[in-house]
Design a protein around this motif. Structure first.
Motif, PDB file in Angstrom:
ATOM      1  N   SER A  75       0.835  -1.212   0.000  1.00 45.89           N
ATOM      2  CA  SER A  75       0.000   0.000   0.000  1.00 45.89           C
ATOM      3  C   SER A  75       0.865   1.256   0.000  1.00 45.89           C
ATOM      4  CB  SER A  75      -0.915  -0.020   1.228  1.00 45.89           C
ATOM      5  OG  SER A  75      -1.644   1.179   1.326  1.00 45.89           O
ATOM      6  N   VAL A  76       1.967   1.235   0.790  1.00 48.40           N
ATOM      7  CA  VAL A  76       2.882   2.394   0.813  1.00 48.40           C
ATOM      8  C   VAL A  76       3.490   2.631  -0.560  1.00 48.40           C
ATOM      9  CG1 VAL A  76       5.063   3.236   1.772  1.00 48.40           C
ATOM     10  CG2 VAL A  76       3.367   2.171   3.276  1.00 48.40           C
ATOM     11  N   HIS A  77       3.912   1.511  -1.206  1.00 47.74           N
ATOM     12  CA  HIS A  77       4.489   1.648  -2.554  1.00 47.74           C
ATOM     13  C   HIS A  77       3.485   2.254  -3.520  1.00 47.74           C
ATOM     14  CE1 HIS A  77       8.295  -0.143  -1.763  1.00 47.74           C
ATOM     15  NE2 HIS A  77       7.832  -1.371  -1.512  1.00 47.74           N
ATOM     16  N   VAL A  78       2.242   1.806  -3.473  1.00 46.84           N
ATOM     17  CA  VAL A  78       1.212   2.332  -4.390  1.00 46.84           C
ATOM     18  C   VAL A  78       1.006   3.826  -4.144  1.00 46.84           C
ATOM     19  CG1 VAL A  78      -1.237   2.241  -4.985  1.00 46.84           C
ATOM     20  CG2 VAL A  78       0.057   0.109  -4.694  1.00 46.84           C
ATOM     21  N   SER A  79       0.983   4.230  -2.871  1.00 53.67           N
ATOM     22  CA  SER A  79       0.815   5.660  -2.566  1.00 53.67           C
ATOM     23  C   SER A  79       1.962   6.478  -3.133  1.00 53.67           C
ATOM     24  CB  SER A  79       0.729   5.853  -1.048  1.00 53.67           C
ATOM     25  OG  SER A  79      -0.404   5.187  -0.522  1.00 53.67           O
ATOM     26  N   ASN A  80       3.204   5.960  -2.982  1.00 51.93           N
ATOM     27  CA  ASN A  80       4.362   6.677  -3.531  1.00 51.93           C
ATOM     28  C   ASN A  80       4.273   6.791  -5.047  1.00 51.93           C
ATOM     29  OD1 ASN A  80       5.437   6.936  -0.974  1.00 51.93           O
ATOM     30  ND2 ASN A  80       6.770   5.132  -1.146  1.00 51.93           N
ATOM     31  N   ILE A  81       3.816   5.724  -5.690  1.00 60.55           N
ATOM     32  CA  ILE A  81       3.688   5.727  -7.159  1.00 60.55           C
ATOM     33  C   ILE A  81       2.667   6.782  -7.593  1.00 60.55           C
ATOM     34  CG2 ILE A  81       2.848   4.366  -9.119  1.00 60.55           C
ATOM     35  CD1 ILE A  81       4.028   1.891  -7.618  1.00 60.55           C
ATOM     36  N   LEU A  82       1.520   6.824  -6.915  1.00 60.77           N
ATOM     37  CA  LEU A  82       0.487   7.818  -7.291  1.00 60.77           C
ATOM     38  C   LEU A  82       1.030   9.232  -7.157  1.00 60.77           C
ATOM     39  CD1 LEU A  82      -2.717   6.300  -5.577  1.00 60.77           C
ATOM     40  CD2 LEU A  82      -1.902   5.999  -7.928  1.00 60.77           C
TER      41      LEU A  82
END
Length: 961
Positions: free
Chosen positions: A930-937
């Protein structure tokens, strides 16, 4: 037909003979031969013995039979017979040459020819040493050439014989020793004491069960042909087969009785037919002989019958010629026990009573008619069946004393129980035996404790306490009984054992100091230290030590010191205290204390992270246990202490060998739990998940049998194994359920040592589950952090676990903390703990990969892979290889400012995967995904996963596939 009819050849047992030969070739091992009465078990053994004695490699066959008196308390009867035969063959000096230091005194409890017992004391340790000496004797004899030990008629075995037999079967290790046991399967009713022994031994790899079947019609035809010397008519074979139902003994009886004519209506009549054809005077002598058991000495039979040698011989000759009796050394044996039973059962009540009276009177007039060890047991038996309560009571009392000296506690208890049963029927019972009813109860309670009959021990101790009362002068006896009942209560996990010990101490005034008070205080401290009441344990142990020093008892002093040391161990500061305990034990030269020191020292060194030293101390302790003859009792505990550091060091093959040997010795449940847990950890590390699950189930069973309170060393390690198994199954939620047991029980002794490993697994489970990590609907990680906050850290081993926990904490929070994982790996490397070092390096490699440090990740993973391969940790090696593959397929950079890990997450987002799917694919937690997805967005400046996927497709970041 007046002559004995016996088949000249063994019929229908070719396969069984071959199985025995194969078992001998594979020895050490055991064969358990069962079958109903008359199927030819003894004949099979005789044929086998004849064959192997005359083979190319001569085999020594030692045979001992259990007596029908066994249930009345004659201990170790078959082993006494075996030893007597061995002395006859090679002499006392020959036996001495086979024993450590050539000292036969340790066997004197079994055979008076060896002199007086080395010690007047009777204890569990002495009994264990006796068992060890018998095993050493047999194994060293087998080193000279193969040995077959035969124990016949085990359905009559006394408790001590069963215990020794089980010990020998479980512990024969290398020499070619084959143990063969025969028993009547039709005698084994549901509650028969042999049944659990057979079931337990039957589970061992080295043991074969062999059930003799009845003969087929073809076998009966061959047997009849051999007996008649000619081909029989088909009708005769049909008739004999139908009536005998394939029982070889009955085939012989039927032919003796004239199978062509009218046959007896009942089995009893069939068995008595051969007897009834003998002269009346011979039948009278056989009736006399039936009262003495399956075998009877000539001299005893002469005394009972009142016949001189010449006349007795003349009257017995027809019985021998007809095969009803067989000559056996200096006596006679009934051809089959069933014949004796039929003759004896045919006695009228008055005849029965008078016969046993004559036996008892003959033995009292000439005690030398039977071996000394049998005298009082036989007198008790005969006076009981003569319905003379006075002399049955006196004889039972004396038999109990003999059983105590022979370390046969179950038989001692049986005889004392008979004394108690007869007490009210003998008005002057106390005067007859020299002690009162209460003293008999006290002795019986002690015997029950030593025999492991704990339920009876508590009942007897309670009855004795009621009988003693609380009058003046009763305090020491009450204290001893309360201490006994408290110890037994602890063994059974019965509530109230602490109160018993406290009451016992209250019975004993502080002044003058006594060894009983010191011992009782030490017992209280020893048991209470397993609970959360550490101050009470410390206070009791301290007073016990003070008393021991005042009265000058080194044994009591070292016992108190050991207990005090164990109350609250500090793995950084207690080495000097341990050295003081060891010095006291060396001064006392008390062997049991020296073994206890080896146990606590190896335990301390392992807890301090000094694994190689711990393994060596435990190994030396095992050698001392072997020298003392208690390798299979205290030695199994030391085996656990040796295996644990071997597991820590990743020396799984060595640990597995130690554990297998210890578990085959059927250790007490208090030791078995530790052994089973360690075996489960070895299986898990090697990738045998099914075996690990099996060991976990065993451990839960042991804990269920063991205690109602919680012993940290056992309870927390069982939970640790359970949590690790659930993680290996991919069930981190189930792992947290196991972790909860440690969360719920803070403050137990040695808490930090056993709680830290479980907390690390709990943190790993939380990292895998992310926000789904809950216990009873409550977020799990705050509960784990709160538990850790109350735990201390003593010694480098606990510090390494703390560092691993901090690294897992970072992972729970979505951080890729290379430094923390490196610190944990360095700590484990300092302790030579290859498996956790490899795990920490793998996590450090994953963190480095997430941060874009491909070279650093590869370096750490290469080191981790080497460690895992070296110790044979296959599942760990496979996980490391999976991470390594991700390193090898990445470039050093990624577009759009993404890290390599974020680029791989974006690819999975573009493929439509959820955070949980991404976590599973990349072996990360859902929260980390979830943290990775937030950083990507944020980096792509988009508002949703769909927009991120669309951007990836628009830019053609990922080619086809």
């Amino acid at each position: 037909m007046s002559a004995r009819v016996m088949s000249p050849a063994l019929v229908g047992r070719v396969a069984e003979l071959e199985e025995l030969r194969e078992a001998l070739a594979r020895a050490p091992g055991a064969v358990l031969i069962g079958g109903e009465a008359g199927l030819g078990k003894s004949r099979l053994i005789r044929e086998f013995a004849t064959a192997v004695r005359g083979g190319e490699t001569p085999v020594q066959v030692l045979v001992g039979g259990c007596l029908e008196l066994g249930s009345d308390g004659l201990p170790f009867a078959p082993f006494t017979t075996v030893l007597r035969g061995l002395v006859r063959d090679i002499g006392i000096d020959g036996v001495a040459a086979l024993l450590p230091r050539g000292d036969t005194g340790g066997l004197a409890r079994l055979l008076p020819e060896f002199g007086e017992p080395e010690s007047d004391t009777a204890s569990g340790e002495e009994r264990a040493r006796l068992f060890e000496l018998v095993l050493i004797l047999l194994e060293r004899l087998a080193e000279r050439g193969p040995v077959v030990l035969v124990i016949e008629d085990a359905h009559w075995a006394d408790r001590s014989t069963r215990d020794l037999l089980a010990f020998l079967v479980r512990n024969a290790e290398s020499a070619p020793l084959l143990i063969v046991v025969t028993y009547r399967a039709d005698e084994l009713h549901r509650a028969h004491p042999l049944r659990p022994l057979l079931a337990g031994l039957g589970r061992l790899d080295r043991v074969r069960r062999l059930e003799l079947a009845r003969l087929s019609r073809a076998d009966v035809a061959r047997m009849v042909t051999g007996l008649r010397g000619a081909e029989p008519p088909s009708s005769l074979v049909e008739h004999v087969h139908a009536r005998s139902e394939g029982n070889p003994l009955f085939v012989e009886f039927l032919l003796e009785s004239g199978a062509e004519g009218e046959l007896p209506e009942s089995l009893r009549d069939l068995l008595l037919a051969g007897v009834q054809r003998l002269p009346e005077e011979t039948q009278d002598v056989l009736r006399d002989a039936s009262g003495g058991g399956t075998r009877i000495e000539h001299a005893l039979l002469a005394a009972v019958s009142g016949l001189d040698d010449a006349r007795l011989t003349r009257l017995l000759r027809p019985a021998v010629a007809a095969g009803v009796l067989v000559v056996d050394g200096d006596g006679y044996a009934f051809r089959h026990a069933l014949i004796r039973e039929a003759v004896h059962d045919d006695l009228l009540p008055g005849e029965h009573t008078r016969l046993h009276t004559r036996y008892a009177q003959a033995l009292e007039q000439d005690p030398g008619l039977v071996p000394a060890r049998r005298l009082w047991v036989e007198l008790s038996h005969h006076w009981k069946w003569a319905h003379d309560p006075t002399w049955a009571l006196v004889s039972s009392w004396r038999a109990a004393g003999e059983a105590h000296r022979a370390l046969a506690y179950a038989e001692q208890l049986a005889m004392l129980s008979r004394v108690l049963e007869l007490w009210d029927r003998v008005p002057d019972a106390a005067a007859r035996i020299g002690v009162g009813h209460t003293e008999v109860l006290e002795q019986a309670a002690t015997a029950a404790d030593l025999a492991g009959e704990f339920d009876r021990g508590i009942k007897l101790a309670t009855a004795a306490l009621r009988a003693i009362g609380t009058g003046e002068g009763t305090a020491p006896r009450r204290a001893a009984l309360l201490e006994l009942r408290g110890r037994i209560g602890h063994q059974m996990a019965r509530p109230g054992f602490v109160e018993d010990l406290q009451e016992a101490i209250g019975c004993l005034p502080p002044e003058p100091p006594t060894e009983l008070r010191a011992r009782t205080l030490a017992a209280l401290a020893k048991y209470v230290r397993l609970t959360t009441d550490i101050p009470m344990a410390r206070e009791a142990a301290t007073e016990s030590l003070r008393i021991a020093r005042r009265i000058g008892s080194p044994e009591a002093e070292v016992s108190a010191q050991i207990t005090l040391f164990c109350v609250d161990i500090d793995y950084e500061r207690d080495e000097a205290r341990l050295a003081e305990v060891e010095a006291t034990a060396e001064r006392a030269r008390h062997q049991e204390s020296l073994l206890r020191v080896a146990m606590i020292k190896s335990h301390f060194l392992e807890g301090a992270g000094r694994h190689e030293e711990a393994a060596e101390v435990a190994r030396l302790g095992l050698e001392r246990a072997r020298e003392l003859g208690v390798a299979r009792s205290q030695g199994t505990f030391l085996s656990s202490n040796r295996a644990e550091p071997l597991v820590s060091l990743g020396r799984f093959d060595e640990a597995d060998a130690v554990l297998r040997q210890a578990l085959e010795q059927d250790p007490p449940v208090t030791t078995r739990t530790s052994l089973v847990v360690l075996a489960g950890e070895v299986a898990l590390a090697r990738g045998d998940l099914d075996a690990a699950r099996g060991r976990l189930a065993e451990a839960h069973t042991s804990m269920g049998l063991k205690m109602q309170w919680l012993k940290t060393q056992d309870y927390f390690t069982v939970l640790r194994l359970e949590a690790a198994v659930r993680m290996a199954e991919g069930r981190p939620g189930a792992a947290l359920e196991a972790v909860r047991g440690v969360l719920d029980h803070p403050g137990l002794p040695d808490d930090a040592r056993y709680a830290w490993p479980v907390m690390v697994i709990g943190a790993a489970a939380c990292a895998e589950l992310g926000d789904a990590a809950t216990i009873d609907g409550v977020p799990a990680f705050p509960l784990i952090e709160a538990r850790v906050a109350r735990m201390g850290v003593t010694g480098p081993a606990q510090e390494a676990h703390r560092l691993a926990f901090e690294a897992e904490t970072a992972r729970v929070r979505g951080m890729h903390d290379v430094d923390r994982w490196d610190a944990a790996a360095t700590a484990w490397a300092g302790l030579k703990r290859a498996q956790p070092e490899a795990e920490a390096l793998m996590r450090a490699g994953e963190a480095a990969l997430s941060c874009g440090d491909h070279a650093g990740a590869a370096r750490r993973l290469d080191r981790a892979a080497g460690l895992a391969r070296d110790i044979g940790a296959r599942p760990l090696a496979e996980r490391i290889e999976a991470v390594g593959r991700r390193v090898r397929r990445r470039d050093d950079t990624a577009p759009l400012g993404l890290t390599p890990r974020e680029f791989e997450v974006l690819r999975l987002v573009a493929e439509g995967h959820s955070n949980r799917d991404i976590a599973a694919a990349l072996v990360i937690s859902a929260k980390t995904a979830s943290v990775h997805v937030s950083n990507i967005l944020a980096k792509l400046e988009v508002a949703s996963r769909g927009e991120a996927a669309a951007t990836a497709h628009r830019l053609a970041l990922f080619g086809p596939g």
